[in-house]
Write an enzyme that holds these catalytic residues in place. Structure first.
Site, short mmCIF file in Angstrom:
data_model
loop_
_atom_site.label_atom_id
_atom_site.label_comp_id
_atom_site.label_asym_id
_atom_site.label_seq_id
_atom_site.Cartn_x
_atom_site.Cartn_y
_atom_site.Cartn_z
CB SER A 146 0.21 -4.59 -8.10
OG SER A 146 -1.11 -5.04 -7.92
CG ASP A 290 -3.19 -0.56 -14.42
OD1 ASP A 290 -3.63 -1.54 -13.81
OD2 ASP A 290 -2.09 -0.04 -14.19
CG HIS A 317 -2.18 -4.46 -12.73
ND1 HIS A 317 -2.32 -3.26 -12.07
CD2 HIS A 317 -1.87 -5.38 -11.76
CE1 HIS A 317 -2.11 -3.43 -10.78
NE2 HIS A 317 -1.83 -4.70 -10.56
#
Length: 342
Positions: A146, A290, A317
């Site tokens: 991320s 995601d 995610h």
């Protein structure tokens, strides 16, 4: 007959001895002569900034001089804790890896100074940590998830000479593309009344309203951040969210994972045009559900010079949880494959 039995017994003993020699205990868990033995692998590393010197927290797991993976957590302002699921896979593969709380996160110091929350300073922080942990191009794998993927990308663009391999997990190379995907693809999949409420809050710029955040948490996160009811999220994930440095997160990312809004620092970040300069082996990981477009994460693997893409068909995610077997099987294969190169 007795002679034959004696010969068979001798052969058995010789085979057993050879087999024993071939199965000597691995040195992976041997902490002898390690400077961090007393602390169980924990090392505090001083970081020099324009506002003084602060310590960041790291923790080593395992021994492997050829493979050392530094884990860059998300957020910004998240914690290393959600990476604890790596304990179920990396030790078996004898991969040495390091938990690390970035400045302002969890066990590291928090200067509480927004002037320090910028990409160039974070990149230099990672470089300081690398040096302190004795990593170099012969062994250094950098995994960023991320926001950590943004940081890993920026690090590689400046310091790839120090890398053996790069892993960008669940991150696209363009925040504007991420925002567009959230607004044009994922947003319309929400119930109409929910999306209308989200848009109403955003139209007023009321991003920190508890009502806005509750809608995002109840409807968006279980679909695209971690695909299970929030109440059932694994303990490491719950601890991470509970310890989030929200002021840091708000300044750089914005109030939620539903795109980047307001005047967040990362709002215009875009490195697609620069990826062609990255030559180290690179793995991009993306999940079907995601918050980011999986096709954009696949494209990332093609824009670098030596890229691979790991697709997690059940993943969101946090694919390391909701498509765990796919995630770790592919990740370990990549790391081992790079290590095996001449």
């Amino acid at each position: 007959m007795k002679k034959l039995s004696s010969l068979l017994l001798m052969a058995t003993l010789v085979f057993s001895a050879c087999n024993f020699d071939n199965n000597k205990p691995s040195a992976y868990h041997d902490n002898a002569n390690r400077e961090d033995t007393l602390t169980g692998g924990v090392k505090l590393i001083p970081i020099t900034t324009s506002k003084g010197v602060f310590n960041v927290w790291t923790k080593r797991v395992g021994n492997n001089p050829k493979i050392k993976v530094l884990l860059l957590h998300g957020g910004p302002g998240s914690t290393h804790e959600y990476f604890e699921c790596f304990d179920s896979y990396f030790p078996k593969a004898e991969i040495e890896y390091y938990y690390y709380d970035q400045l302002g996160s969890a066990y590291s110091d928090n200067p509480n100074d927004s002037s320090l929350w910028n990409l160039p300073r974070f990149v230099e922080e990672v470089e300081t940590v690398r040096k302190a942990l004795g990593m170099d191009s012969s062994n250094f794998f950098l995994l960023g998830h991320s926001w950590g993927g943004i940081l890993a990308t920026e690090y590689a663009l400046k310091y790839q000479k120090n890398l053996k391999g790069l892993i960008i997990s669940n991150m696209v190379p363009s925040i504007p593309d991420y925002v567009k995907y959230a607004n044009e693809v994922l947003g319309p999949k929400l119930p109409k009344e929910v999306l209308a409420s989200i848009r109403a809050f955003e139209a007023k710029g009321d991003y920190t309203n508890p009502g806005y955040l509750k809608i995002i948490t109840d409807y968006y996160y279980p679909e695209h951040v971690l695909r299970m009811p929030v109440a059932n999220w694994p303990d490491p994930v719950k601890r991470t969210f509970a310890r989030m440095n929200y002021p840091l997160y708000l300044k750089m990312q914005g109030p939620s994972e539903f795109g980047v809004v307001g005047d967040a620092v990362l709002k215009n970040w875009d490195r697609k045009a620069d990826l062609k300069t990255i030559t180290v082996p690179t793995l991009s990981i993306g999940g079907e559900f995601d918050t980011m477009d999986p096709k954009a994460m696949e494209e990332l693997s093609k824009l670098v010079n030596d890229g691979q893409f790991l697709y997690c068909p059940k993943g969101s995610h946090m694919s390391m949880y909701d498509d765990q077997f796919t995630y770790f099987t592919g990740l370990v294969k990549f790391i081992k494959g790079v290590d095996a190169r001449k």
